[in-house]
Design a protein around this motif. Structure first.
Motif, PDB file in Angstrom:
ATOM      1  N   PHE A  28       0.729  -1.675  -0.101  1.00 51.03           N
ATOM      2  CA  PHE A  28      -0.058   0.234  -0.301  1.00 51.03           C
ATOM      3  C   PHE A  28       1.601   0.870  -0.117  1.00 51.03           C
ATOM      4  O   PHE A  28       1.615   1.371   0.913  1.00 51.03           O
ATOM      5  CB  PHE A  28      -1.394   0.203   1.356  1.00 51.03           C
ATOM      6  N   LEU A  29       0.188   2.269  -1.048  1.00 47.96           N
ATOM      7  CA  LEU A  29       1.195   3.375  -1.141  1.00 47.96           C
ATOM      8  C   LEU A  29       0.088   4.614  -0.317  1.00 47.96           C
ATOM      9  O   LEU A  29      -0.926   4.270  -1.418  1.00 47.96           O
ATOM     10  CB  LEU A  29       1.208   3.781  -2.783  1.00 47.96           C
ATOM     11  N   PHE A  30       0.646   5.265   0.432  1.00 46.43           N
ATOM     12  CA  PHE A  30      -0.429   6.298   0.915  1.00 46.43           C
ATOM     13  C   PHE A  30       0.423   7.292   1.889  1.00 46.43           C
ATOM     14  O   PHE A  30       1.617   7.204   1.575  1.00 46.43           O
ATOM     15  CB  PHE A  30      -1.638   5.261   2.115  1.00 46.43           C
ATOM     16  N   LYS A  31      -0.755   8.706   2.410  1.00 50.23           N
ATOM     17  CA  LYS A  31      -0.093  10.151   3.375  1.00 50.23           C
ATOM     18  C   LYS A  31      -0.715   9.301   4.063  1.00 50.23           C
ATOM     19  O   LYS A  31      -2.049   8.837   4.643  1.00 50.23           O
ATOM     20  CB  LYS A  31      -0.690  10.723   2.324  1.00 50.23           C
ATOM     21  N   TYR A  41       5.020   9.913   1.716  1.00 47.02           N
ATOM     22  CA  TYR A  41       4.184   8.947   1.135  1.00 47.02           C
ATOM     23  C   TYR A  41       4.960   8.057   1.740  1.00 47.02           C
ATOM     24  O   TYR A  41       5.657   7.960   2.937  1.00 47.02           O
ATOM     25  CB  TYR A  41       3.783   8.535   0.177  1.00 47.02           C
ATOM     26  N   PHE A  42       4.033   6.694   2.176  1.00 48.66           N
ATOM     27  CA  PHE A  42       4.657   5.695   2.690  1.00 48.66           C
ATOM     28  C   PHE A  42       4.131   4.758   2.706  1.00 48.66           C
ATOM     29  O   PHE A  42       3.187   4.328   1.633  1.00 48.66           O
ATOM     30  CB  PHE A  42       2.961   5.465   4.554  1.00 48.66           C
ATOM     31  N   GLU A  48       6.074  -3.563   7.811  1.00 50.06           N
ATOM     32  CA  GLU A  48       6.927  -2.785   7.922  1.00 50.06           C
ATOM     33  C   GLU A  48       6.433  -1.349   6.773  1.00 50.06           C
ATOM     34  O   GLU A  48       5.276  -1.911   6.213  1.00 50.06           O
ATOM     35  CB  GLU A  48       8.643  -3.350   7.829  1.00 50.06           C
ATOM     36  N   ILE A  49       6.678  -0.375   7.542  1.00 54.95           N
ATOM     37  CA  ILE A  49       6.372   1.101   6.712  1.00 54.95           C
ATOM     38  C   ILE A  49       7.333   1.493   6.642  1.00 54.95           C
ATOM     39  O   ILE A  49       8.022   1.838   7.437  1.00 54.95           O
ATOM     40  CB  ILE A  49       4.977   1.604   7.109  1.00 54.95           C
ATOM     41  N   TYR A  50       7.706   2.102   5.214  1.00 58.59           N
ATOM     42  CA  TYR A  50       8.492   3.094   4.282  1.00 58.59           C
ATOM     43  C   TYR A  50       7.900   4.787   4.218  1.00 58.59           C
ATOM     44  O   TYR A  50       7.008   4.495   4.250  1.00 58.59           O
ATOM     45  CB  TYR A  50       9.461   2.137   3.524  1.00 58.59           C
ATOM     46  N   GLY A  51       8.835   5.909   4.755  1.00 61.50           N
ATOM     47  CA  GLY A  51       8.394   6.642   4.577  1.00 61.50           C
ATOM     48  C   GLY A  51       9.422   7.252   3.659  1.00 61.50           C
ATOM     49  O   GLY A  51       9.865   6.485   3.398  1.00 61.50           O
ATOM     50  N   GLY A  56      10.133   9.477  -4.097  1.00 60.24           N
ATOM     51  CA  GLY A  56       9.853   7.837  -4.054  1.00 60.24           C
ATOM     52  C   GLY A  56      11.017   7.166  -3.481  1.00 60.24           C
ATOM     53  O   GLY A  56      11.311   6.346  -2.906  1.00 60.24           O
ATOM     54  N   ASN A  57      12.603   8.059  -3.136  1.00 56.49           N
ATOM     55  CA  ASN A  57      12.917   7.314  -2.113  1.00 56.49           C
ATOM     56  C   ASN A  57      13.023   7.031  -0.552  1.00 56.49           C
ATOM     57  O   ASN A  57      11.996   7.938  -0.186  1.00 56.49           O
ATOM     58  CB  ASN A  57      13.939   8.249  -2.045  1.00 56.49           C
TER      59      ASN A  57
END
Length: 92
Positions: A28-31, A41-42, A48-51, A56-57
């Motif tokens: 999932f790509l979200f704000k 974005y997250f 796991e969640i990436y900021g 997109g880095n």
């Protein structure tokens, strides 16, 4: 929750495979409104969640943290699976 569509060139630093996983619903790509970071974005991958920054880095990694998904993003120019429910509605 709002569903948004963007073009893949708006996030050029996200790999094509990742974009396909997002469009297929695996990731999932979200704000999120409730996280104070420089992330635009997250990306949720499993637990796991990436900021991510605006291109997109990856900026940071969060584990098992709850974030509200205010806007969920999909890519317009990347293939998406056809929903079985949508497929049969057109045939009726």
């Amino acid at each position: 929750m709002k569903f948004k569509h963007i073009h893949s060139n708006e996030l050029p630093n996200i790999d094509q495979y990742v974009k396909e996983c997002i469009n297929s619903g695996q990731w999932f790509l979200f704000k999120s409104p409730n996280r104070d970071t420089e992330a635009s974005y997250f990306l949720k991958v499993g637990k796991e969640i990436y900021g991510l920054d605006e291109s997109g880095n990856i900026l940071l990694s969060l584990q098992s943290e709850e974030l509200a998904m205010e806007e969920l993003f999909y890519f317009d120019d990347v293939p998406r699976p056809v929903s079985l429910s949508n497929q049969f509605v057109g045939n009726l």
